[in-house]
Design a protein around this motif. Structure first.
Motif, PDB file in Angstrom:
ATOM      1  N   SER A 186       0.728  -1.119  -0.123  1.00 39.29           N
ATOM      2  CA  SER A 186      -0.056   0.093   0.202  1.00 39.29           C
ATOM      3  C   SER A 186       1.053   1.283  -0.005  1.00 39.29           C
ATOM      4  CB  SER A 186      -0.908  -0.135   1.225  1.00 39.29           C
ATOM      5  OG  SER A 186      -1.755  -1.148   1.120  1.00 39.29           O
ATOM      6  N   ALA A 187       1.915   1.171   0.917  1.00 42.47           N
ATOM      7  CA  ALA A 187       2.814   2.392   0.785  1.00 42.47           C
ATOM      8  C   ALA A 187       3.510   2.501  -0.645  1.00 42.47           C
ATOM      9  CB  ALA A 187       3.956   2.048   1.607  1.00 42.47           C
ATOM     10  N   ARG A 188       3.847   1.532  -1.415  1.00 43.75           N
ATOM     11  CA  ARG A 188       4.344   1.462  -2.906  1.00 43.75           C
ATOM     12  C   ARG A 188       3.411   2.104  -3.567  1.00 43.75           C
ATOM     13  NH1 ARG A 188       7.530  -2.970  -5.749  1.00 43.75           N
ATOM     14  NH2 ARG A 188       9.015  -1.671  -5.993  1.00 43.75           N
ATOM     15  N   ALA A 189       1.902   1.802  -3.274  1.00 42.03           N
ATOM     16  CA  ALA A 189       0.903   2.115  -4.350  1.00 42.03           C
ATOM     17  C   ALA A 189       0.680   3.526  -4.177  1.00 42.03           C
ATOM     18  CB  ALA A 189      -0.285   1.457  -3.804  1.00 42.03           C
ATOM     19  N   GLY A 190       1.007   4.103  -2.819  1.00 44.11           N
ATOM     20  CA  GLY A 190       0.925   5.594  -2.849  1.00 44.11           C
ATOM     21  C   GLY A 190       2.041   6.125  -3.371  1.00 44.11           C
ATOM     22  N   VAL A 191       3.249   5.748  -3.454  1.00 45.47           N
ATOM     23  CA  VAL A 191       4.237   6.345  -4.197  1.00 45.47           C
ATOM     24  C   VAL A 191       4.116   6.382  -5.849  1.00 45.47           C
ATOM     25  CG1 VAL A 191       6.809   5.964  -4.962  1.00 45.47           C
ATOM     26  CG2 VAL A 191       6.231   5.663  -2.466  1.00 45.47           C
ATOM     27  N   PHE A 192       3.799   4.863  -6.240  1.00 46.79           N
ATOM     28  CA  PHE A 192       3.359   4.996  -7.795  1.00 46.79           C
ATOM     29  C   PHE A 192       2.200   5.782  -8.241  1.00 46.79           C
ATOM     30  CE2 PHE A 192       4.344   0.400  -9.099  1.00 46.79           C
ATOM     31  CZ  PHE A 192       5.617   0.306  -8.358  1.00 46.79           C
ATOM     32  N   GLU A 193       1.239   6.053  -7.194  1.00 48.36           N
ATOM     33  CA  GLU A 193       0.324   7.094  -7.719  1.00 48.36           C
ATOM     34  C   GLU A 193       0.807   8.271  -7.913  1.00 48.36           C
ATOM     35  OE1 GLU A 193      -3.555   6.568  -5.518  1.00 48.36           O
ATOM     36  OE2 GLU A 193      -3.033   8.423  -4.529  1.00 48.36           O
ATOM     37  N   ARG A 194       1.617   8.774  -6.895  1.00 50.18           N
ATOM     38  CA  ARG A 194       2.384  10.343  -7.012  1.00 50.18           C
ATOM     39  C   ARG A 194       2.988  10.337  -8.303  1.00 50.18           C
ATOM     40  NH1 ARG A 194       2.760   9.525  -1.537  1.00 50.18           N
ATOM     41  NH2 ARG A 194       4.989   9.076  -1.536  1.00 50.18           N
ATOM     42  N   LEU A 195       3.899   9.330  -8.678  1.00 51.17           N
ATOM     43  CA  LEU A 195       4.633   9.405  -9.855  1.00 51.17           C
ATOM     44  C   LEU A 195       3.753   9.495 -10.874  1.00 51.17           C
ATOM     45  CD1 LEU A 195       7.418   6.612  -9.032  1.00 51.17           C
ATOM     46  CD2 LEU A 195       7.555   8.906  -9.059  1.00 51.17           C
ATOM     47  N   ILE A 196       2.764   8.825 -11.248  1.00 46.86           N
ATOM     48  CA  ILE A 196       2.116   8.787 -12.322  1.00 46.86           C
ATOM     49  C   ILE A 196       1.236   9.930 -12.487  1.00 46.86           C
ATOM     50  CG2 ILE A 196       0.150   7.429 -13.719  1.00 46.86           C
ATOM     51  CD1 ILE A 196       1.394   5.001 -12.026  1.00 46.86           C
ATOM     52  N   ALA A 197       0.509  10.290 -11.278  1.00 43.74           N
ATOM     53  CA  ALA A 197      -0.247  11.388 -11.410  1.00 43.74           C
ATOM     54  C   ALA A 197       0.659  12.815 -11.545  1.00 43.74           C
ATOM     55  CB  ALA A 197      -1.252  11.752 -10.301  1.00 43.74           C
ATOM     56  N   GLY A 198       1.503  12.986 -10.920  1.00 43.86           N
ATOM     57  CA  GLY A 198       2.630  14.102 -10.830  1.00 43.86           C
ATOM     58  C   GLY A 198       3.565  14.091 -12.111  1.00 43.86           C
ATOM     59  N   GLU A 199       4.134  13.160 -12.779  1.00 45.32           N
ATOM     60  CA  GLU A 199       5.055  13.188 -13.820  1.00 45.32           C
ATOM     61  C   GLU A 199       4.531  12.763 -15.189  1.00 45.32           C
ATOM     62  OE1 GLU A 199       8.086  14.260 -12.910  1.00 45.32           O
ATOM     63  OE2 GLU A 199       7.864  14.237 -10.858  1.00 45.32           O
TER      64      GLU A 199
END
Ligand SMILES: C[S@@+](CC[C@H](N)C(=O)[O-])C[C@H]1O[C@@H](n2cnc3c(N)ncnc32)[C@H](O)[C@@H]1O
Length: 265
Positions: free
Chosen positions: A88-101
């Motif tokens: 779940s912590a990884r999902a948070g990181v992936f989400e930020r990367l995909i949405a932000g970058e």
């Protein structure tokens, strides 16, 4: 719609990239590289080298993020929840990367060690990101050459014997016993050299062991487990000390009492 490629990049040798993987690299604008800390810096460097080898400079971006730490002390009933929290912590990181970058129509990629289907959480984490619903994307998967394929190839052996099953498992599982009805067992993620437990059982078992497969530091050892285990333990400890980290995989092959069924095939 944003697009994500999950690209298997082989288990260490940059020549293991498939033509399909190279095509997917060329279709990508932003590569997400997760850094697992100091000891894995070599692996991050290898990913960067792969990009540098196959893509003209200035045609892509890389974005690095810190991979969340997993609670490696959790055992028994606490193990699965600890892995769940980490995902779940990884999902948070992936989400930020995909949405932000990535722009609305951008294409990004995760480079996955070996093959994404084998002991890798990238696909599960991407599904969790989609379930959360904060960012939408499509994704596809490019298979890679796994450490298991590399191990078999470097030892010039098959994984199964004629019409027999093979099981791929972890050191943690192997500690619970050799599986019933399976004489060829591939073991990954074994930090404790669990094969030692089976060296003195009196059973005829061969081991095919490989570390840093596909890299210039590759080490291969094979032979009867009872004789070979002490050597592997010594070589492994020295290599780990020298490099600061190790990745190894091995095949345990129980010799059947009925030799009629022996030989790869
Ligand atoms: C998290 S799993 C990832 C497996 C990967 N997806 C694959 O297809 O090989 C990591 C484990 O794979 C094995 N492994 C990966 N690369 C390796 C290599 N170059 N040499 C030996 N073992 C390797 C080790 O058992 C390591 O603990």
């Amino acid at each position: 719609m944003r697009k994500i490629h999950v690209i298997g990049i082989g288990a260490g040798d940059p020549d293991q990239l498939t033509l399909q993987a190279v095509k997917a690299l060329r279709d990508t604008e932003v590569f997400f590289i997760l850094d697992k800390g100091e000891v894995k810096a070599d692996l991050v460097r290898l990913r960067r080298d792969i990009l540098g080898t196959h893509l003209p400079q200035g045609t892509y971006r890389t974005v690095e993020a810190r991979d969340p730490e997993r609670d490696r002390t959790a055992e028994g009933a606490g193990y699965s929840p600890a892995v769940g929290d980490w995902r779940s912590a990884r999902a948070g990181v992936f989400e930020r990367l995909i949405a932000g970058e990535l722009g609305e129509d951008g294409t990004g990629a995760f480079l996955v060690w070996g093959d994404p289907s084998l002991y890798d959480s990238t696909l599960g984490v991407l599904e969790e990101v989609l379930e959360r619903g904060a960012v939408a994307f499509e994704y596809d998967v490019v298979p890679g050459i796994s450490s298991v394929s590399s191990l078999a190839a470097r030892h010039r052996t098959g994984l199964n014997r004629v019409a027999r099953p093979v099981q791929i498992t972890t050191g943690r599982r192997l500690a619970e016993g050799l599986p019933e009805g399976v004489d060829d067992v591939v073991v990954m993620l074994d930090a404790h050299q669990t094969f030692q437990r089976y060296a003195d059982t009196g059973e005829d078992i061969d081991i095919y062991w490989g570390a840093y497969l596909g890299t210039p530091d590759e080490i291969l050892v094979s032979g009867p487990l009872a004789e070979t285990a002490p050597h592997i333990i010594e070589v492994r400890a020295q290599a780990r000390e020298h490099k600061g980290w190790i990745m190894d995989t091995y095949l345990l092959r129980r010799r059947p009492r009925d030799e009629g069924a022996s030989g790869p095939g």
